[in-house]
Design a protein around this motif. Structure first.
Motif: not given
Length: 376
Positions: A283-297
């Motif tokens: 999609t030429g960057g139109t759709w977002q591949s979003t940064v994510h993480r896991v912190r199990n606090m």
């Protein structure tokens, strides 16, 4: 989690497309309009016989993919008792003695399939490693459960399954989950096509034998703020479906445009869906591949079952025509080749040290730039 602070600025560090990146934390008048929670989308319409219902669903999905890259799929229709049974199997598997799990240690295979021990993954080099253990399986023509054609390129086994009597429950339990998520993903693929103003069947020819993975993960409670369950990253597939156990405090977090981590609360009868690198690329960057993480606090054991879906291993993809810029030439990208390069980055992180990891990231960066994705 890696965060740097200068005299005037704070930056969050992550991996995007396998490439190290960072985002400035913006507050006050510097803050941008962005999301503070994930949208909830009712997926009962995915089963409707009326095209207009599916198009209405696709419109909501498309908005979420453009603006956020993550959403909750509510009322997804996958049997809840099957999901509950799978979580029970996860707990039982990860409670097995280490030597039973290590029979299928993932370093025995080039596809990184099998068991991953605690701290072996290390997406964030500033940490001691990812505080998790996991098990990865995926497409494998030699597994009769998948009913896939065996070709010269698929004739070698890819998955590993434990053979100890105490672990024989594991394979059938995972395959029940795999088959349910595979079926739902094929329906979801058509919703994504509609959301891109394409015919529903637009992606069918490149997903006849898709690349697929289930990663079963166990996150113990974190006792230190310096630890991370899973370092900040984007996913290297077409899309991901996540079924997470019900903990009081959320562990999954998504990075918004202001560098703020947004919690993704476990919600009954929902999947968390996120767009990954391939859909961002086409999609030429139109759709977002979003940064994510896991912190199990939150002090609880957490279990997660992401299902990853990608086109066929031998498929070629490029920027879709409606997203191309005039005068730009976009090269085709080999799905399997790119996937393996990203997998090698993860392996290099903990197998060969930081220098090896930098080399793999540099290689991935060159391949990623071929598609000229804006803002990557």
């Amino acid at each position: 989690m890696s965060t740097t602070i200068t005299s005037e600025e704070t930056w969050v560090h992550y991996h995007d497309g396998g490439i190290p990146g960072r985002r400035r934390v913006l507050t006050g008048t510097a803050a941008k309009p962005t999301f503070s929670e994930l949208p909830k989308i009712d997926f009962r319409r995915i089963y409707s016989d009326n095209l207009s219902d599916r198009q209405e669903l696709a419109k909501e999905v498309g908005t979420a993919c453009r603006d956020i890259g993550f959403f909750y799929a509510v009322n997804h229709g996958v049997d809840e008792s099957l999901l509950d049974d799978t979580f029970e199997a996860l707990k039982k598997f990860f409670d097995l003695p280490t030597e039973v799990k290590m029979e299928v240690h993932n370093q025995k295979t080039s596809k990184f399939r099998g068991y991953e021990a605690f701290l072996e993954g290390k997406l964030d080099p500033s940490t001691r490693g990812d505080l998790k253990e996991g098990f990865l399986m995926g497409e494998d023509a030699t597994d009769p459960e998948q009913n896939r054609p065996i070709t010269p390129s698929t004739a070698e086994p890819r998955n590993q399954w434990p053979t100890h009597p105490s672990a024989l429950f594991w394979r059938p339990a995972i395959y029940r989950y795999y088959n349910a998520m595979y079926t739902f993903s094929k329906r979801l693929l058509r919703i994504f096509a509609l959301a891109l103003d394409l015919p529903e069947t637009a992606f069918d020819t490149i997903t006849t034998h898709p690349m697929t993975n289930v990663r079963a993960v166990h996150y113990p409670p974190q006792k230190s703020e310096s630890d991370v369950g899973l370092g900040a990253h984007t996913d290297f597939c077409w899309f991901t479906l996540v079924c997470q156990s019900h903990t009081t405090q959320p562990a999954l977090e998504v990075l918004n445009a202001n560098g703020i981590w947004v919690p993704v609360h476990p919600k009954p009868h929902t999947f968390v869906v996120n767009i990954a690198d391939f859909l961002k690329l086409v999609t030429g960057g139109t759709w977002q591949s979003t940064v994510h993480r896991v912190r199990n606090m939150g002090g609880e054991e957490r279990y997660s079952m992401p299902f990853f879906f990608s086109p066929n291993e031998d498929a070629k993809v490029s920027v879709l025509e409606q997203f191309g810029k005039a005068g730009e030439v976009y090269e085709e990208f080999g799905v399997g080749e790119y996937f393996q390069k990203r997998l090698d980055i993860d392996r290099t992180t903990h197998l060969d040290g930081e220098e090896g990891r930098r080399k793999e990231s540099a290689n991935a960066s060159g391949d990623y730039e071929k598609l000229k994705v804006p803002g990557s």
